[in-house]
Design a protein around this motif. Structure first.
Motif, PDB file in Angstrom:
ATOM      1  N   GLY A   1      56.289 -63.044 -59.729  1.00 55.84           N
ATOM      2  CA  GLY A   1      57.715 -62.780 -59.904  1.00 55.84           C
ATOM      3  C   GLY A   1      58.343 -62.429 -58.570  1.00 55.84           C
ATOM      4  N   MET A   2      59.358 -63.150 -58.188  1.00 61.05           N
ATOM      5  CA  MET A   2      59.967 -62.944 -56.877  1.00 61.05           C
ATOM      6  C   MET A   2      61.207 -62.087 -56.998  1.00 61.05           C
ATOM      7  N   THR A   3      61.374 -61.200 -56.071  1.00 61.21           N
ATOM      8  CA  THR A   3      62.637 -60.482 -55.987  1.00 61.21           C
ATOM      9  C   THR A   3      63.623 -61.386 -55.262  1.00 61.21           C
ATOM     10  N   ARG A   4      64.895 -61.048 -55.321  1.00 60.31           N
ATOM     11  CA  ARG A   4      65.888 -61.894 -54.667  1.00 60.31           C
ATOM     12  C   ARG A   4      65.659 -61.966 -53.170  1.00 60.31           C
ATOM     13  N   ARG A   5      65.169 -60.848 -52.610  1.00 57.83           N
ATOM     14  CA  ARG A   5      65.019 -60.837 -51.163  1.00 57.83           C
ATOM     15  C   ARG A   5      63.897 -59.865 -50.799  1.00 57.83           C
ATOM     16  N   ARG A   6      63.054 -60.325 -49.920  1.00 57.72           N
ATOM     17  CA  ARG A   6      62.037 -59.415 -49.389  1.00 57.72           C
ATOM     18  C   ARG A   6      62.151 -59.463 -47.892  1.00 57.72           C
ATOM     19  N   ALA A   7      62.863 -58.525 -47.347  1.00 61.11           N
ATOM     20  CA  ALA A   7      63.187 -58.657 -45.936  1.00 61.11           C
ATOM     21  C   ALA A   7      62.217 -57.936 -45.021  1.00 61.11           C
TER      22      ALA A   7
ATOM     23  N   VAL B   1      65.223 -47.775 -62.245  1.00 59.68           N
ATOM     24  CA  VAL B   1      65.369 -46.505 -61.514  1.00 59.68           C
ATOM     25  C   VAL B   1      65.277 -46.778 -60.008  1.00 59.68           C
ATOM     26  N   ALA B   2      64.327 -47.631 -59.610  1.00 59.08           N
ATOM     27  CA  ALA B   2      64.163 -47.951 -58.180  1.00 59.08           C
ATOM     28  C   ALA B   2      65.420 -48.644 -57.641  1.00 59.08           C
ATOM     29  N   GLY B   3      65.996 -49.532 -58.427  1.00 65.09           N
ATOM     30  CA  GLY B   3      67.219 -50.224 -58.003  1.00 65.09           C
ATOM     31  C   GLY B   3      68.376 -49.247 -57.851  1.00 65.09           C
TER      32      GLY B   3
ATOM     33  N   GLU C   1      75.053 -56.555 -54.757  1.00 67.90           N
ATOM     34  CA  GLU C   1      74.889 -57.513 -53.649  1.00 67.90           C
ATOM     35  C   GLU C   1      75.239 -56.874 -52.297  1.00 67.90           C
ATOM     36  N   LYS C   2      76.352 -56.129 -52.292  1.00 72.57           N
ATOM     37  CA  LYS C   2      76.854 -55.533 -51.048  1.00 72.57           C
ATOM     38  C   LYS C   2      75.809 -54.601 -50.413  1.00 72.57           C
ATOM     39  N   VAL C   3      75.076 -53.880 -51.244  1.00 74.22           N
ATOM     40  CA  VAL C   3      74.028 -52.978 -50.728  1.00 74.22           C
ATOM     41  C   VAL C   3      72.801 -53.793 -50.343  1.00 74.22           C
ATOM     42  N   ALA C   4      72.409 -54.715 -51.232  1.00 71.53           N
ATOM     43  CA  ALA C   4      71.178 -55.489 -50.990  1.00 71.53           C
ATOM     44  C   ALA C   4      71.284 -56.360 -49.747  1.00 71.53           C
TER      45      ALA C   4
ATOM     46  N   ALA D   1      68.994 -55.159 -44.591  1.00 74.02           N
ATOM     47  CA  ALA D   1      68.352 -56.451 -44.902  1.00 74.02           C
ATOM     48  C   ALA D   1      67.964 -57.135 -43.596  1.00 74.02           C
ATOM     49  N   ILE D   2      66.971 -56.573 -42.941  1.00 75.23           N
ATOM     50  CA  ILE D   2      66.558 -57.096 -41.629  1.00 75.23           C
ATOM     51  C   ILE D   2      65.576 -58.249 -41.857  1.00 75.23           C
ATOM     52  N   PRO D   3      65.852 -59.419 -41.255  1.00 75.68           N
ATOM     53  CA  PRO D   3      64.997 -60.577 -41.535  1.00 75.68           C
ATOM     54  C   PRO D   3      63.532 -60.334 -41.170  1.00 75.68           C
ATOM     55  N   GLU D   4      62.676 -60.932 -41.953  1.00 75.96           N
ATOM     56  CA  GLU D   4      61.224 -60.763 -41.798  1.00 75.96           C
ATOM     57  C   GLU D   4      60.750 -61.151 -40.392  1.00 75.96           C
ATOM     58  N   ASP D   5      61.355 -62.207 -39.810  1.00 79.76           N
ATOM     59  CA  ASP D   5      60.872 -62.628 -38.481  1.00 79.76           C
ATOM     60  C   ASP D   5      61.212 -61.589 -37.413  1.00 79.76           C
ATOM     61  N   VAL D   6      62.294 -60.824 -37.621  1.00 78.10           N
ATOM     62  CA  VAL D   6      62.623 -59.751 -36.671  1.00 78.10           C
ATOM     63  C   VAL D   6      61.649 -58.588 -36.901  1.00 78.10           C
TER      64      VAL D   6
END
Ligand code: N2P
Length: 386
Positions: free
Chosen positions: A14-20, A323-325, A346-349, A355-360
């Protein structure tokens, strides 16, 4: 770790919308354990013979649940909800750094039920016999943890700790005060002395400030070489006269526009920037692109806890995706819980401060505090503060 517990921790997909952001720290855990005479396979869980390993009962104690935590780090609505769901009232004491927390735990007498050290400090707490082993049968929601957070270098298999959230440490600024922000950590350290007279707040703690100076110089953030610290101290000592406050309680002041520049944690800054924007004050956060400082904070039950079942109930409660969200929405930091982002606006996420990109992030460092590292950091941090 028991075999049945391994099954509980198996990836659930199960994927979250973003894993930064990624967990770092590599093989440093084994270094620490080697220094302590522990086994590296224990991942920090070697523990102390005096710590009980027997299963707990299931009856939640009367409490109150006594928590020591960083400033303003849990949505107060969740304390209330916990009390109505499980019974115990909650009491929270604050601390400003890992150094302060470990000093409190080592001094004994406080009987905290829950504390929140950064990941790199978990092995030290475990080795000193100050951590209660986790009873996974009381934590069914561990299944919600993203798989990589079951393999943290400082505590493989979550024997004593569960990641609460994670973030980065860097410089922030009022955009009307710093109109031409530096684009390197070194540039920031060099700017601070020139801002003397402004309101400048640094967070507390040897492990918060020193790594930023070492990294600015291109040195190992977990160096144990005296020469490296002497170089870092040049930057820190030059900045010191301009720093007006060293205080980890700063979100409210920043939100009011009362701080011009500082070092802080990205979720706090994102939150304060949001408040400040409503007053027409724009806050920026410097996200280094080449190297930076990454950390996680961990739920941990101290060995002296008088309410360990209630403490497990707390950890299990905050491992719930909703609760975590809600926690992320309140305090700004990404949590490692699958599905939590479904409950984050969305504004927080999508906030670029968090939301720092994984490559950084893959270029960032995090550390594990070996006794040697703790000793050299405290020596030089003491000099910086004196
Ligand atoms: C508290 C944030 C603490 C982060 N508001 C420390 N790692």
């Amino acid at each position: 770790m028991q075999d049945d517990e391994i099954k509980i921790l198996a990836p659930t997909g199960g994927m979250t919308r973003r894993r930064a952001m990624v967990a770092g720290a590599g093989g440093l855990a084994s270094l620490f354990l080697a220094a302590c005479g522990g086994k590296s396979s224990a991942g920090g869980g070697g523990g102390n013979a005096s710590v009980t390993t027997k299963k707990l009962g299931t009856e939640i104690e009367a409490g109150p649940l006594l928590m020591a935590n960083w400033p303003d780090y849990v949505d107060p609505a969740h304390y209330k909800a916990y009390t109505s769901k499980f019974g115990p009232k909650t009491k929270v004491e604050g601390y400003g750094s890992n150094d302060e927390l470990i000093a409190k735990l080592s001094a004994g007498g406080s009987n905290y039920d829950i504390v929140v050290p950064s990941g790199g400090y978990v092995p030290e707490i475990v080795q000193k016999g100050l951590a209660h082993p986790l009873d996974h049968s009381l934590l069914p929601n561990l299944k919600n943890l993203q798989p990589k957070f079951t393999q943290n270098a400082w505590d493989k298999g979550n024997k004593h700790s569960v990641t609460k959230d994670y973030g980065v440490t860097s410089f922030y600024y009022r955009k009307d005060v710093v109109s031409d922000p530096p684009d390197t950590l070194l540039g920031w350290w060099q700017l601070i002395p020139r801002l003397k007279g402004k309101s400048i707040n640094f967070i507390e703690g040897s492990g918060e400030t020193i790594p930023l100076a070492l990294l600015a110089l291109g040195l190992d953030a977990s160096s144990t070489k005296d020469a490296d610290y002497k170089e870092a101290m040049k930057l820190m000592s030059a900045a010191k006269p301009a720093i007006t406050n060293i205080n980890s309680t700063y979100i409210e002041r920043l939100g009011k526009g009362d701080i011009d520049v500082g070092v802080g944690w990205n979720g706090d800054i994102a939150r304060a920037a949001d408040t400040a924007a409503k007053k027409g004050v724009e806050i920026g956060f410097f996200v280094p692109q080449d190297r930076g400082w990454y950390w996680t904070d961990e739920w941990l039950i101290p060995a002296a806890s008088k309410n360990p079942v209630a403490a497990h109930a707390w950890i299990n409660y905050v491992l719930d995706p909703k609760v975590a969200g809600e926690e992320q929405s309140y305090m700004g930091y990404n949590t490692p819980i699958e599905g939590s982002l479904d409950y984050v606006p969305e504004k927080v996420a999508e906030n670029p401060m968090t939301a720092i990109p994984e490559d950084v992030l893959s270029k960032y460092s995090s550390g594990i505090n070996t006794p040697e590292l703790t000793a050299i950091q405290s020596k030089y941090y003491g000099l910086f503060r004196s």
